[in-house]
Design a protein around this motif. Sequence first.
Motif, short mmCIF file in Angstrom:
data_model
loop_
_atom_site.label_atom_id
_atom_site.label_comp_id
_atom_site.label_asym_id
_atom_site.label_seq_id
_atom_site.Cartn_x
_atom_site.Cartn_y
_atom_site.Cartn_z
N VAL A 46 -36.40 29.59 4.63
CA VAL A 46 -37.81 29.49 4.97
C VAL A 46 -38.65 29.11 3.76
O VAL A 46 -39.63 28.36 3.87
CB VAL A 46 -38.30 30.81 5.60
CG1 VAL A 46 -39.82 30.82 5.76
CG2 VAL A 46 -37.63 31.04 6.95
N TYR A 47 -38.27 29.60 2.58
CA TYR A 47 -39.06 29.31 1.37
C TYR A 47 -39.35 27.82 1.18
O TYR A 47 -40.52 27.46 0.92
CB TYR A 47 -38.34 29.88 0.14
CG TYR A 47 -38.93 29.45 -1.18
CD1 TYR A 47 -39.91 30.21 -1.81
CD2 TYR A 47 -38.52 28.27 -1.80
CE1 TYR A 47 -40.47 29.80 -3.02
CE2 TYR A 47 -39.07 27.85 -3.00
CZ TYR A 47 -40.05 28.62 -3.60
OH TYR A 47 -40.60 28.21 -4.79
N PRO A 48 -38.35 26.91 1.27
CA PRO A 48 -38.67 25.49 1.04
C PRO A 48 -39.68 24.92 2.03
O PRO A 48 -40.37 23.94 1.71
CB PRO A 48 -37.31 24.79 1.18
CG PRO A 48 -36.30 25.86 0.98
CD PRO A 48 -36.91 27.10 1.52
N ARG A 49 -39.78 25.53 3.21
CA ARG A 49 -40.76 25.07 4.20
C ARG A 49 -42.18 25.49 3.83
O ARG A 49 -43.14 24.86 4.28
CB ARG A 49 -40.41 25.65 5.58
CG ARG A 49 -39.00 25.35 6.04
CD ARG A 49 -38.82 23.89 6.37
NE ARG A 49 -37.53 23.63 6.99
CZ ARG A 49 -37.24 22.55 7.68
NH1 ARG A 49 -38.16 21.60 7.83
NH2 ARG A 49 -36.04 22.38 8.20
N LEU A 50 -42.28 26.55 3.03
CA LEU A 50 -43.58 27.08 2.67
C LEU A 50 -44.04 26.65 1.28
O LEU A 50 -45.23 26.71 0.98
CB LEU A 50 -43.56 28.61 2.74
CG LEU A 50 -43.27 29.19 4.13
CD1 LEU A 50 -43.17 30.71 4.04
CD2 LEU A 50 -44.33 28.78 5.14
N ALA A 51 -43.10 26.22 0.43
CA ALA A 51 -43.47 25.82 -0.93
C ALA A 51 -44.53 24.72 -0.97
O ALA A 51 -45.45 24.79 -1.80
CB ALA A 51 -42.22 25.42 -1.72
N PRO A 52 -44.47 23.71 -0.10
CA PRO A 52 -45.51 22.66 -0.16
C PRO A 52 -46.92 23.20 0.09
O PRO A 52 -47.86 22.82 -0.62
CB PRO A 52 -45.08 21.66 0.92
CG PRO A 52 -43.59 21.85 1.03
CD PRO A 52 -43.38 23.31 0.84
N GLY A 108 -45.82 42.09 -9.22
CA GLY A 108 -45.71 41.53 -10.56
C GLY A 108 -46.66 40.36 -10.74
O GLY A 108 -47.43 40.03 -9.83
N ASP A 109 -46.61 39.73 -11.91
CA ASP A 109 -47.51 38.62 -12.19
C ASP A 109 -47.15 37.36 -11.41
O ASP A 109 -48.03 36.57 -11.07
CB ASP A 109 -47.50 38.31 -13.69
CG ASP A 109 -48.15 39.41 -14.52
OD1 ASP A 109 -49.00 40.14 -13.97
OD2 ASP A 109 -47.79 39.55 -15.70
N LEU A 110 -45.84 37.15 -11.16
CA LEU A 110 -45.41 35.99 -10.39
C LEU A 110 -45.41 36.35 -8.91
O LEU A 110 -44.65 37.22 -8.47
CB LEU A 110 -44.02 35.54 -10.82
CG LEU A 110 -43.92 34.80 -12.16
CD1 LEU A 110 -42.47 34.47 -12.46
CD2 LEU A 110 -44.76 33.53 -12.13
N VAL A 111 -46.26 35.68 -8.16
CA VAL A 111 -46.42 35.98 -6.73
C VAL A 111 -46.32 34.68 -5.95
O VAL A 111 -47.07 33.73 -6.20
CB VAL A 111 -47.78 36.65 -6.46
CG1 VAL A 111 -48.00 36.83 -4.95
CG2 VAL A 111 -47.88 37.98 -7.18
N PHE A 112 -45.40 34.62 -4.98
CA PHE A 112 -45.41 33.52 -4.02
C PHE A 112 -46.44 33.88 -2.97
O PHE A 112 -46.42 34.97 -2.41
CB PHE A 112 -44.03 33.33 -3.40
CG PHE A 112 -43.92 32.09 -2.55
CD1 PHE A 112 -43.82 30.84 -3.14
CD2 PHE A 112 -43.94 32.17 -1.17
CE1 PHE A 112 -43.74 29.69 -2.37
CE2 PHE A 112 -43.86 31.03 -0.38
CZ PHE A 112 -43.76 29.78 -1.00
N PRO A 113 -47.39 32.99 -2.65
CA PRO A 113 -48.59 33.39 -1.91
C PRO A 113 -48.43 33.56 -0.40
O PRO A 113 -49.41 33.87 0.28
CB PRO A 113 -49.58 32.27 -2.21
CG PRO A 113 -48.73 31.07 -2.45
CD PRO A 113 -47.49 31.59 -3.15
N ILE A 114 -47.22 33.39 0.13
CA ILE A 114 -47.00 33.53 1.57
C ILE A 114 -45.76 34.39 1.78
O ILE A 114 -44.78 34.29 1.01
CB ILE A 114 -46.81 32.15 2.23
CG1 ILE A 114 -48.00 31.24 1.94
CG2 ILE A 114 -46.62 32.28 3.74
CD1 ILE A 114 -47.77 29.77 2.28
#
Length: 242
Positions: A90-96, A151-157
Amino acid sequence: MSKPTLDLSVAARIDAIDWARIHAELDAQGWAVAPGLLTGAEADVMTGLYHQPAGFRSQVIMARHGFGRGEYKYFSYPLPPLIQSLRSSVYPRLAPIANRWYERMGQAVRFPSDHAAFLERCHAAGQTRPTPLLLEYAAGDYNCLHRDLYGDLVFPIQMAILLDQPGQDFDGGEFVMTEQRPRMQTRPMVLPLQKGDAAIFAVNGRPMKGVRGDYQVKLNHGVSKLHAGKRHTLGIIFHDAV
């Protein structure tokens, strides 16, 4: 912990999701629903993991920390194959859309298209603990509004999959979100979920178009009070924790 075998149709289901719709709804309201991402049998397998004696790194009793009532467990590495597949596929679908959001919000960070590459960044920054989790609620339980940052690194979805059927396995316990715009009152939202549905939603903030350009709104999520039965959720967070 017994490891569920990966139903190869899960990958096909992920491919079949209308990701253009998901992106549009995330842009418009900060959340979207992917119906039937897991089958009923797969959801039951996930629920059955909760009381297994191994495979988790920690358990949290929410009332002890003021988080609400109920409990949850974080998985340890290696993740069960089904959860690993969901996270990495799912991650690659949301990265854009994550990259577009960060560009619109004036943030310099950009996310790689491959989840393993993003996890390397997390681990290099000291965020090494896995964040996928199982949550269990009984009658009277609820989850206070919060953000899963870690943490400081957050993927926003992130993504949450409902593992029980509303009106059959439990009553109440709606998935709720709030959105706070600058100088405006908070907007409440209730996400319509059935067993196996995935809620895909903003972790913390998202951009919104205004008359003078984009600005950032803040979002929280939680679960309303359960009136009866039991409710389980599989949470898929794409960044790891400190």
